[in-house]
Design a protein around this motif. Structure first.
Motif, PDB file in Angstrom:
ATOM      1  N   LYS A   1      -5.152  10.690 -14.607  1.00 56.82           N
ATOM      2  CA  LYS A   1      -5.601  11.432 -13.434  1.00 56.82           C
ATOM      3  C   LYS A   1      -6.213  10.489 -12.405  1.00 56.82           C
ATOM      4  N   THR A   2      -7.043   9.561 -12.873  1.00 53.44           N
ATOM      5  CA  THR A   2      -7.656   8.591 -11.965  1.00 53.44           C
ATOM      6  C   THR A   2      -6.591   7.717 -11.301  1.00 53.44           C
ATOM      7  N   ALA A   3      -5.605   7.274 -12.087  1.00 55.18           N
ATOM      8  CA  ALA A   3      -4.548   6.425 -11.541  1.00 55.18           C
ATOM      9  C   ALA A   3      -3.692   7.200 -10.539  1.00 55.18           C
TER      10      ALA A   3
ATOM     11  N   GLY B   1      -2.172   5.576  -1.963  1.00 49.97           N
ATOM     12  CA  GLY B   1      -1.426   4.346  -1.770  1.00 49.97           C
ATOM     13  C   GLY B   1      -1.957   3.167  -2.554  1.00 49.97           C
ATOM     14  N   VAL B   2      -2.893   3.386  -3.456  1.00 47.91           N
ATOM     15  CA  VAL B   2      -3.461   2.310  -4.263  1.00 47.91           C
ATOM     16  C   VAL B   2      -2.794   2.359  -5.635  1.00 47.91           C
ATOM     17  N   SER B   3      -2.193   1.239  -6.043  1.00 48.26           N
ATOM     18  CA  SER B   3      -1.471   1.201  -7.306  1.00 48.26           C
ATOM     19  C   SER B   3      -2.254   0.442  -8.361  1.00 48.26           C
ATOM     20  N   ILE B   4      -2.094   0.872  -9.603  1.00 50.54           N
ATOM     21  CA  ILE B   4      -2.751   0.221 -10.721  1.00 50.54           C
ATOM     22  C   ILE B   4      -1.890  -0.884 -11.313  1.00 50.54           C
ATOM     23  N   LEU B   5      -0.629  -0.929 -10.926  1.00 46.46           N
ATOM     24  CA  LEU B   5       0.311  -1.893 -11.482  1.00 46.46           C
ATOM     25  C   LEU B   5       0.015  -3.302 -10.992  1.00 46.46           C
ATOM     26  N   ASN B   6       0.224  -4.295 -11.878  1.00 51.43           N
ATOM     27  CA  ASN B   6      -0.013  -5.694 -11.505  1.00 51.43           C
ATOM     28  C   ASN B   6       1.001  -6.185 -10.494  1.00 51.43           C
ATOM     29  N   ASN B   7       2.228  -5.685 -10.569  1.00 50.03           N
ATOM     30  CA  ASN B   7       3.269  -6.178  -9.683  1.00 50.03           C
ATOM     31  C   ASN B   7       3.390  -5.371  -8.399  1.00 50.03           C
ATOM     32  N   ALA B   8       2.412  -4.515  -8.131  1.00 52.96           N
ATOM     33  CA  ALA B   8       2.445  -3.717  -6.896  1.00 52.96           C
ATOM     34  C   ALA B   8       2.210  -4.618  -5.700  1.00 52.96           C
ATOM     35  N   SER B   9       2.747  -4.210  -4.576  1.00 48.66           N
ATOM     36  CA  SER B   9       2.596  -5.026  -3.369  1.00 48.66           C
ATOM     37  C   SER B   9       1.141  -5.054  -2.934  1.00 48.66           C
TER      38      SER B   9
ATOM     39  N   ASN C   1       0.221  -4.937   0.148  1.00 47.95           N
ATOM     40  CA  ASN C   1       0.097  -4.349   1.478  1.00 47.95           C
ATOM     41  C   ASN C   1      -0.957  -3.257   1.473  1.00 47.95           C
ATOM     42  N   TRP C   2      -1.741  -3.243   2.515  1.00 51.25           N
ATOM     43  CA  TRP C   2      -2.763  -2.223   2.667  1.00 51.25           C
ATOM     44  C   TRP C   2      -2.204  -1.084   3.497  1.00 51.25           C
ATOM     45  N   ASN C   3      -2.584   0.132   3.176  1.00 50.38           N
ATOM     46  CA  ASN C   3      -2.115   1.279   3.933  1.00 50.38           C
ATOM     47  C   ASN C   3      -2.862   1.448   5.249  1.00 50.38           C
ATOM     48  N   TRP C   4      -4.093   0.995   5.309  1.00 53.02           N
ATOM     49  CA  TRP C   4      -4.902   1.191   6.503  1.00 53.02           C
ATOM     50  C   TRP C   4      -5.338  -0.142   7.095  1.00 53.02           C
ATOM     51  N   ASP C   5      -4.414  -1.112   7.151  1.00 53.80           N
ATOM     52  CA  ASP C   5      -4.726  -2.340   7.860  1.00 53.80           C
ATOM     53  C   ASP C   5      -4.747  -2.033   9.366  1.00 53.80           C
ATOM     54  N   PHE C   6      -5.090  -3.026  10.179  1.00 53.86           N
ATOM     55  CA  PHE C   6      -5.276  -2.772  11.599  1.00 53.86           C
ATOM     56  C   PHE C   6      -4.003  -2.244  12.259  1.00 53.86           C
ATOM     57  N   THR C   7      -2.853  -2.815  11.914  1.00 57.61           N
ATOM     58  CA  THR C   7      -1.601  -2.395  12.550  1.00 57.61           C
ATOM     59  C   THR C   7      -1.268  -0.947  12.215  1.00 57.61           C
ATOM     60  N   SER C   8      -1.393  -0.581  10.945  1.00 53.21           N
ATOM     61  CA  SER C   8      -1.111   0.797  10.535  1.00 53.21           C
ATOM     62  C   SER C   8      -2.098   1.773  11.164  1.00 53.21           C
ATOM     63  N   SER C   9      -3.360   1.378  11.219  1.00 53.04           N
ATOM     64  CA  SER C   9      -4.373   2.238  11.826  1.00 53.04           C
ATOM     65  C   SER C   9      -4.137   2.401  13.320  1.00 53.04           C
ATOM     66  N   LEU C  10      -3.718   1.326  13.982  1.00 56.72           N
ATOM     67  CA  LEU C  10      -3.413   1.396  15.406  1.00 56.72           C
ATOM     68  C   LEU C  10      -2.234   2.338  15.654  1.00 56.72           C
ATOM     69  N   PHE C  11      -1.195   2.244  14.821  1.00 54.67           N
ATOM     70  CA  PHE C  11      -0.046   3.131  14.955  1.00 54.67           C
ATOM     71  C   PHE C  11      -0.460   4.584  14.741  1.00 54.67           C
ATOM     72  N   PHE C  12      -1.285   4.846  13.715  1.00 63.29           N
ATOM     73  CA  PHE C  12      -1.740   6.210  13.442  1.00 63.29           C
ATOM     74  C   PHE C  12      -2.552   6.751  14.610  1.00 63.29           C
ATOM     75  N   ALA C  13      -3.484   5.937  15.121  1.00 62.41           N
ATOM     76  CA  ALA C  13      -4.325   6.380  16.234  1.00 62.41           C
ATOM     77  C   ALA C  13      -3.481   6.680  17.476  1.00 62.41           C
ATOM     78  N   SER C  14      -2.472   5.841  17.744  1.00 59.83           N
ATOM     79  CA  SER C  14      -1.636   6.092  18.914  1.00 59.83           C
ATOM     80  C   SER C  14      -0.772   7.333  18.723  1.00 59.83           C
ATOM     81  N   THR C  15      -0.331   7.595  17.478  1.00 65.99           N
ATOM     82  CA  THR C  15       0.450   8.803  17.196  1.00 65.99           C
ATOM     83  C   THR C  15      -0.399  10.051  17.395  1.00 65.99           C
ATOM     84  N   VAL C  16      -1.623  10.024  16.888  1.00 68.52           N
ATOM     85  CA  VAL C  16      -2.530  11.155  17.057  1.00 68.52           C
ATOM     86  C   VAL C  16      -2.814  11.391  18.533  1.00 68.52           C
TER      87      VAL C  16
END
Length: 120
Positions: A80-82, A89-97, A99-114
């Motif tokens: 359940k926790t995993a 968007g946070v993975s428990i796997l060691n081989n997961a990428s 990449n952050w879901n809310w880095d500056f670029t993604s946050s900027l895109f979200f803010a501009s979409t809103v």
């Protein structure tokens, strides 16, 4: 003659309420499209989903049988926790990428979409 009167009154009624008839037929077509689409998607996807559920239950039971020191409740709590973290968007796997879901670029895109989709 009675049939002629009935058909002419129906024609007059259709002429007087043409836009209402068009709207009603459009609405009926839309509802039928949704219903038939739901039936098709359900018939295609439901068997696969059922198979996935059965396989997942079998894997879980096999895991619990191979690891008798782990209770089902503790495994459920861990999973359940995993899964909660995975929904963000946070993975428990060691081989997961990394990449952050809310880095500056993604946050900027979200803010501009809103900003561009809200308002009048």
């Amino acid at each position: 003659m009675l049939q002629s009167l009935a058909s002419s009154s129906c024609v007059r009624l259709m002429q007087n309420h043409k836009s209402t008839c068009y709207f009603a037929s459009l609405l009926l077509g839309y509802v039928l499209y949704l219903v038939f689409g739901a039936i098709i998607f359900s018939s295609v996807e439901l068997p696969y989903e059922d198979l996935q559920r059965q396989e997942l239950r079998a894997v879980k039971q096999r895991f619990l049988q191979e690891n008798e020191c782990l209770s089902e409740e503790r495994l459920e709590s861990f999973l359940k926790t995993a899964l909660d973290a995975s929904s963000y968007g946070v993975s428990i796997l060691n081989n997961a990428s990394v990449n952050w879901n809310w880095d500056f670029t993604s946050s900027l895109f979200f803010a501009s979409t809103v900003l561009s989709t809200t308002g009048e």
